[in-house]
Scaffold this motif. Structure first.
Motif, PDB file in Angstrom:
ATOM      1  N   VAL A   1     -87.336 -67.538 -13.315  1.00 15.21           N
ATOM      2  CA  VAL A   1     -88.001 -66.255 -13.046  1.00 15.21           C
ATOM      3  C   VAL A   1     -87.069 -65.102 -13.411  1.00 15.21           C
ATOM      4  CG1 VAL A   1     -88.982 -64.783 -11.251  1.00 15.21           C
ATOM      5  CG2 VAL A   1     -89.464 -67.237 -11.234  1.00 15.21           C
ATOM      6  N   ALA A   2     -85.793 -65.210 -12.991  1.00 16.83           N
ATOM      7  CA  ALA A   2     -84.835 -64.136 -13.269  1.00 16.83           C
ATOM      8  C   ALA A   2     -84.539 -64.022 -14.762  1.00 16.83           C
ATOM      9  CB  ALA A   2     -83.544 -64.383 -12.496  1.00 16.83           C
ATOM     10  N   GLU A   3     -84.556 -65.147 -15.463  1.00 17.31           N
ATOM     11  CA  GLU A   3     -84.245 -65.136 -16.898  1.00 17.31           C
ATOM     12  C   GLU A   3     -85.374 -64.515 -17.708  1.00 17.31           C
ATOM     13  OE1 GLU A   3     -83.872 -68.507 -20.392  1.00 17.31           O
ATOM     14  OE2 GLU A   3     -83.157 -69.000 -18.382  1.00 17.31           O
ATOM     15  N   ILE A   4     -86.609 -64.839 -17.380  1.00 13.31           N
ATOM     16  CA  ILE A   4     -87.740 -64.337 -18.152  1.00 13.31           C
ATOM     17  C   ILE A   4     -88.138 -62.940 -17.699  1.00 13.31           C
ATOM     18  CG2 ILE A   4     -90.222 -64.715 -18.519  1.00 13.31           C
ATOM     19  CD1 ILE A   4     -89.586 -67.693 -18.686  1.00 13.31           C
ATOM     20  N   GLY A   5     -87.920 -62.630 -16.415  1.00 13.17           N
ATOM     21  CA  GLY A   5     -88.302 -61.325 -15.901  1.00 13.17           C
ATOM     22  C   GLY A   5     -87.100 -60.442 -15.640  1.00 13.17           C
ATOM     23  N   GLU A   6     -87.228 -59.596 -14.647  1.00 18.28           N
ATOM     24  CA  GLU A   6     -86.188 -58.627 -14.280  1.00 18.28           C
ATOM     25  C   GLU A   6     -85.698 -58.950 -12.877  1.00 18.28           C
ATOM     26  OE1 GLU A   6     -85.765 -53.820 -13.384  1.00 18.28           O
ATOM     27  OE2 GLU A   6     -87.717 -54.720 -13.833  1.00 18.28           O
ATOM     28  N   GLU A   7     -84.392 -59.058 -12.717  1.00 15.13           N
ATOM     29  CA  GLU A   7     -83.824 -59.325 -11.403  1.00 15.13           C
ATOM     30  C   GLU A   7     -83.558 -57.981 -10.726  1.00 15.13           C
ATOM     31  OE1 GLU A   7     -80.882 -62.632  -9.482  1.00 15.13           O
ATOM     32  OE2 GLU A   7     -80.216 -61.669 -11.323  1.00 15.13           O
ATOM     33  N   VAL A   8     -84.380 -57.640  -9.743  1.00 12.50           N
ATOM     34  CA  VAL A   8     -84.318 -56.313  -9.131  1.00 12.50           C
ATOM     35  C   VAL A   8     -83.349 -56.259  -7.959  1.00 12.50           C
ATOM     36  CG1 VAL A   8     -86.616 -55.631  -9.873  1.00 12.50           C
ATOM     37  CG2 VAL A   8     -86.349 -56.867  -7.729  1.00 12.50           C
ATOM     38  N   VAL A   9     -83.079 -57.392  -7.331  1.00 11.31           N
ATOM     39  CA  VAL A   9     -82.088 -57.482  -6.252  1.00 11.31           C
ATOM     40  C   VAL A   9     -81.260 -58.722  -6.534  1.00 11.31           C
ATOM     41  CG1 VAL A   9     -81.668 -57.687  -3.784  1.00 11.31           C
ATOM     42  CG2 VAL A   9     -83.650 -56.383  -4.593  1.00 11.31           C
ATOM     43  N   ALA A  10     -79.942 -58.599  -6.451  1.00 14.05           N
ATOM     44  CA  ALA A  10     -79.099 -59.746  -6.804  1.00 14.05           C
ATOM     45  C   ALA A  10     -77.852 -59.777  -5.934  1.00 14.05           C
ATOM     46  CB  ALA A  10     -78.738 -59.707  -8.281  1.00 14.05           C
ATOM     47  N   GLU A  11     -77.973 -60.281  -4.721  1.00 15.75           N
ATOM     48  CA  GLU A  11     -76.792 -60.526  -3.897  1.00 15.75           C
ATOM     49  C   GLU A  11     -75.999 -61.677  -4.525  1.00 15.75           C
ATOM     50  OE1 GLU A  11     -75.615 -59.013  -1.317  1.00 15.75           O
ATOM     51  OE2 GLU A  11     -77.235 -57.626  -0.831  1.00 15.75           O
TER      52      GLU A  11
END
Length: 1020
Positions: A699-709
């Protein structure tokens, strides 16, 4: 709106009537394509509607296909020429109801659910004395698994015994013991006249195998068969269909191997993969396969994610990538990784609110979970932000506070030794007791029941209830606590009496009424009130629809079924969730979301070993006796040989499990139309942090990671909301307002001191003075007068009272046993057949005597002839506006409940209320009471706002032909009806039960106890 077929769909529609497999990806319009193909065949005169059969997996899908076909062929539907549509189990049930007597299965056989099956399996353990019974619940689970697998592969316990090696090892020895227990279970079912879901398929297969003439007869009924969701079928269902419709019959199977998510319930990947050879063309060549790959649902990035997920599925079956519809937008895929599950839940609630503020409706958003155990925090976070929530997953529903309270009450009514349930009731919002209030009871138990612990209030179970019964002997409960305990005991005793005769749903309603639950719900804010009502209504629907046996289901069996739901082992996971459509955010599991879609979908808890989930135990037939050896399976050739080496075997089983998890992920991802959000967190427990799982990384690779602790940090002190300050830091109350409130209860001067510290002492005094004036101005409350419970009866009961008050007394008040009535059964069966015709679906639940409004002494007549009269009438060609419509009519003297057979609307505001009678016309004046109740209910009980402008009520007699007796409802008619009903209810509630001899005495079950009735019968 009629869609324009895509080029791929057009090829399917034009394909001639011969075996065809359609490889249809998610969102490609499977149901629409099936309906259009049938329409094309009908309009080309290749087949008549009544010569076609559609079979699908769930009741929802069957109803959807029926509706599509009616809309595509309206002129034929108006003539009553409908395509037969059934579920796989429903189709088998129809075969057994029609021909089952040939193999010893009578039409009257009751269909039992897994909850009741578990009761019989528990007793079956006595037939296997060599089994380890130190954990009987686990043994019952294992028996259920093995019995289900035997049914899925057309095997019997005897077949398993015959297949055992000459010198069985320990696992085979246990399996043989289990087979003997299952033999006892089968014998017991037969002696009780019962069948379970596995029996539907195995029985139908045995029928058509042993009686080829029946198979030929069934085959000749149809000229084309369409099989929907074929990837979800098990091998036994496949063999039944092959026996009936193999050898070149025009079978079209539609499915998607990437959505085979029910392998744990018997679905076989081989069925769809090998369809071309299982159902070859008439010349023996494999059936043709056509693709559907254009996704009409999802935006571009979501389809990219779906294809990436699909590429992880390594089952070796055919698959194809999805393609977006031309002109589809890109949509959005976003990811967020948080430190704790609390942070994740809060962010999801905030994001849902943001989307709502941007114009997205609550009901346009769904939060899908791998299992209902991940639901609780997210649900609570949504509710804390005032977001209406509908928990459509039944397992998760049991964790909703309002439902959990109701469940606890039901539990202590049947299992008084269940201490957790009792404590939930006593410590809950209605009685608000504390453990300190219960300590004196614990001391009484310790004195009178040696061995009970004074320190463990929750461990003394039924003894705590006994202590409440002896409250006057207990030393020390505060006066207020004693009053509340006495109030609890009064309610508990009353509900115990109610439970002896009430149906499950009526018992649930009684609990909600007696405990003030509805008042608590009404006191909530708008969003929380809607959430609570939706969830309680869903539970009431479950209680009303669930029925394990002919007759009223038992509370004990229902609680067993709820245990299954809590442990995610219930059969509801096989059916698509029924979403109410109310404006609320939907929470449910991915398994139950199959077939549904939303513009916005959240997928939480995408951490390692949660989604995709790690197998807690592999279905290893080498090491576990409850699993059928691969070599005995009908699809054995589709699976690799299991290695004898433990590590190699585990690697293979783990690979098969991982494939199923990725298929589940594929289903979850493809539910989204425009926006998909995947989230996860490090901490879901205080034990160890989790890492982002492979699905989250996609999901993070194809989309946008909006929060990333990036770092988990120290473990959280708690993962509960109790001490959470969702409104942010508060300078006045650093420890939170709840802590200050608790301190203020002990030190009333604390609020004044805090106000002084903040420089607001004067303002505080002024506000307190104003509050005091307000309180002094409130009038003294009136002296409470205990309300008498409102008298309530059913339409059937009221007609009985109008016929003979004494008969009403013996059937409703002081109930006496009733004789079995074949005529009554035929009447109920006719009503069900008419209901199913009107709904265009097949139900699997059993008929009960109280399912329809039937007056006493009615001539039920010949149900077959009556149904033929119905089919020939205008009513069979019209679609009712309402079917079996329930109502609750409030009068000044009481309430009347009932169900109207059908309501037809000839034009807007013009309603015809119809009650079907299977017998001949009767001039019994008591029957008019039924029409009066229906007419008044339609006008006053909220069926339409405003009420219909024109109303007609009618009896339609079907015995010996068709005869309609109708009355026009006007103001004078309504006034007369209300007066009559008020008088009857008032007399019944006042205890006026004098006998009223009439010709109905000849059909009365209680005439032997009634001198007046006996005299009437004796005189002819």
């Amino acid at each position: 709106m009629r869609i324009t077929p895509s080029p791929e769909q057009a090829v399917v529609l034009r394909f001639p009537p011969s075996p065809l497999r359609v490889l249809a990806g998610a969102g490609t319009g499977k149901t629409t394509t099936m309906a259009l193909r049938l329409e094309a065949l009908v309009r080309a005169n290749a087949v008549a509607p009544e010569e076609a059969l559609g079979v699908t997996f769930t009741n929802k899908a069957a109803a959807e296909l029926s509706d599509r076909l009616r809309s595509l062929l309206p002129e034929l539907a108006a003539e009553g020429r409908d395509v037969e549509v059934a579920t796989y189990h429903g189709f088998s049930l129809g075969l057994l109801r029609e021909f089952g007597a040939l193999i010893g299965i009578e039409r009257s056989a009751g269909l039992i659910t897994p909850g009741y099956s578990r009761q019989l399996l528990t007793r079956a353990l006595t037939a296997a004395p060599e089994l380890d019974l130190t954990a009987p619940g686990h043994r019952v689970d294992e028996l259920a698994v093995l019995g289900g697998q035997l049914g899925d592969h057309l095997l019997t316990p005897a077949d398993l015994i015959d297949a055992a090696p000459a010198e069985p090892d320990e696992i085979w020895s246990q399996r043989l013991e289990m087979a003997r227990a299952l033999e006892w279970y089968g014998q017991r079912k037969r002696s009780l006249g019962l069948i379970d879901y596995a029996d539907l398929i195995t029985g139908a297969h045995r029928l058509v195998t042993l009686h080829p003439e029946i198979a030929e007869r069934i085959r000749n009924r149809y000229r084309v068969i369409l099989l929907d969701e074929y990837q979800d079928t098990n091998p036994a269902q496949r063999e039944l269909l092959r026996t009936l419709f193999g050898d070149g019959f025009p079978v079209t199977a539609v499915g998607d191997p990437d959505q085979t998510i029910y392998e744990w319930r018997g679905a076989s990947l081989e069925n769809f993969a090998a369809f071309p050879t299982h159902f070859p063309a008439s010349d023996g060549t494999p059936a043709v396969t056509l693709p559907l790959s254009v996704n009409r649902r999802s935006a571009g990035r979501i389809i990219d994610l779906a294809n990436a997920v699909g590429s992880r599925i390594g089952n070796g079956t055919e698959r194809q990538d999805l393609r977006p519809l031309e002109g589809a937008g890109p949509g959005s895929v976003r990811a967020g990784w948080f430190r704790t599950a609390l942070d994740e839940a809060r962010w999801i609630a905030t994001e849902v609110t943001r989307l709502r503020d941007g114009g997205t409706g609550w009901s346009d958003m769904a939060i899908l979970f791998r299992g209902h155990r991940q639901m609780g925090l997210v649900r609570e976070a949504l509710e804390r932000q005032g977001i209406p929530v509908e928990v459509a997953a039944l397992g998760g529903l049991l964790e909703v506070p309002e439902v959990a309270d109701l469940w606890a009450w039901l539990t202590i009514l049947d299992r008084p030794d269940d201490a957790p349930a009792l404590l939930r009731v006593l410590l809950g919002p209605f009685y608000r007791l504390g453990l300190g209030d219960l300590a004196p009871l614990a001391r009484w138990v310790r004195q009178h029941r040696p061995g009970a612990s004074d320190d463990d209030v929750g461990g003394i179970g039924w003894a705590l209830l006994e202590a409440i019964e002896h409250l006057e002997e207990c030393d020390g409960p505060p006066a207020e606590a004693s009053r509340r305990l006495e109030a609890f005991l009064d309610v508990y005793r009353g509900l115990l009496e109610t439970a002896q005769a009430a149906t499950l749903v009526d018992l649930c309603r009684s609990v909600l009424d007696r405990t003030g639950a509805w008042q608590e719900v009404e006191a909530l804010d708008d969003a929380a009130r809607l959430s609570a009502r939706l969830n309680l209504y869903r539970f009431l629907d479950l209680a009303e629809e669930w029925s394990p046996l002919e007759g009223g289901p038992s509370l004990e069996a229902f609680l067993d079924y709820l245990d299954l739901l809590r442990e995610e082992r219930g059969t509801e996971a096989l059916d698509t969730a029924a979403v109410s459509g109310s404006d609320a955010v939907v929470l449910l599991t991915v398994h139950r979301s199959k077939g549904l879609e939303w513009p916005v979908v959240f997928l939480p808890a995408l951490c390692q070993d949660t989604f995709p989930a790690r197998a807690h135990a592999h279905p290893d037939p080498v090491a576990k006796p409850q699993y059928l050896p691969f070599e005995l399976r009908l699809d054995a050739g589709f699976f690799p040989t299991l290695p004898t080496d433990d590590r190699q075997r585990m690697d293979l089983l783990r690979s098969l499990h991982d494939d199923q998890e990725w298929r589940t992920a594929y289903v979850g991802v493809t539910r989204a139309a425009t926006h998909l959000v995947g989230t996860g967190a490090f901490w879901y427990s205080e034990k160890r942090p989790r890492r982002p799982g492979p699905l989250y990384r996609l999901v993070a690779e194809i989309g946008e990671e909006v929060v990333a602790e990036t770092e988990p940090g120290d473990p959280p002190a708690t993962l509960r909301f109790e001490d959470d300050h969702s409104g942010g830091p508060d300078p006045a109350f650093p420890g939170g307002w709840r802590a200050v409130l608790r301190q203020a209860l002990e030190d009333p001067s604390l609020p004044r001191r805090l106000a002084e510290d903040e420089g607001g002492g004067g303002a505080y005094d002024a506000r307190m003075e104003q509050l005091q004036l307000t309180l002094e101005g409130i009038a003294e409350p009136p002296v409470a007068v205990p309300e008498q419970p409102a008298f309530r009866t059913s339409v059937t009961g009221l007609v009985t009272y109008a016929t003979c008050p004494k008969r009403f007394y013996w059937s409703e008040i002081d109930r006496l046993p009733r004789r079995p009535s074949p005529r009554l059964r035929r009447g109920i069966e006719l009503h069900r057949r008419i209901e199913l015709h009107n709904r265009g679906s097949m139900a699997l639940d059993d008929l009960t005597d109280d399912l329809y409004d039937l007056g006493p002494g009615e001539d039920r007549g010949d149900s077959e002839g009556a149904y033929a009269a119905f089919l020939a009438s205008r009513f069979a060609r019209e679609r009712p506006l309402l079917i079996e419509a329930p109502f609750d009519l409030a009068l000044d003297t009481g309430r009347i409940g009932g169900r109207i057979d059908a309501v037809y609307e000839s034009s807007p505001g013009v309603w015809e209320i119809v009650d079907f009678k299977s017998g001949r016309r009767s001039d019994d004046p008591a029957r008019r009471t039924q029409l009066q109740a229906y007419g008044l209910a339609v006008h006053e009980a909220g069926f339409a706002d405003p009420p219909p402008s024109e109303i007609t009520v009618a009896f339609v007699y079907l015995g010996g032909g068709l005869e309609e007796v109708a009355e026009t409802v006007d103001a004078e008619w309504l006034s007369e009806a209300r007066a009559r009903l008020e008088d009857l209810v008032a007399a019944a509630s006042a205890g006026e039960y004098e006998p009223m001899p009439s010709p109905a005495c000849h059909h009365c079950d209680f005439v032997r106890f009634c001198p007046e009735g006996s005299a009437r019968v004796g005189s002819g």
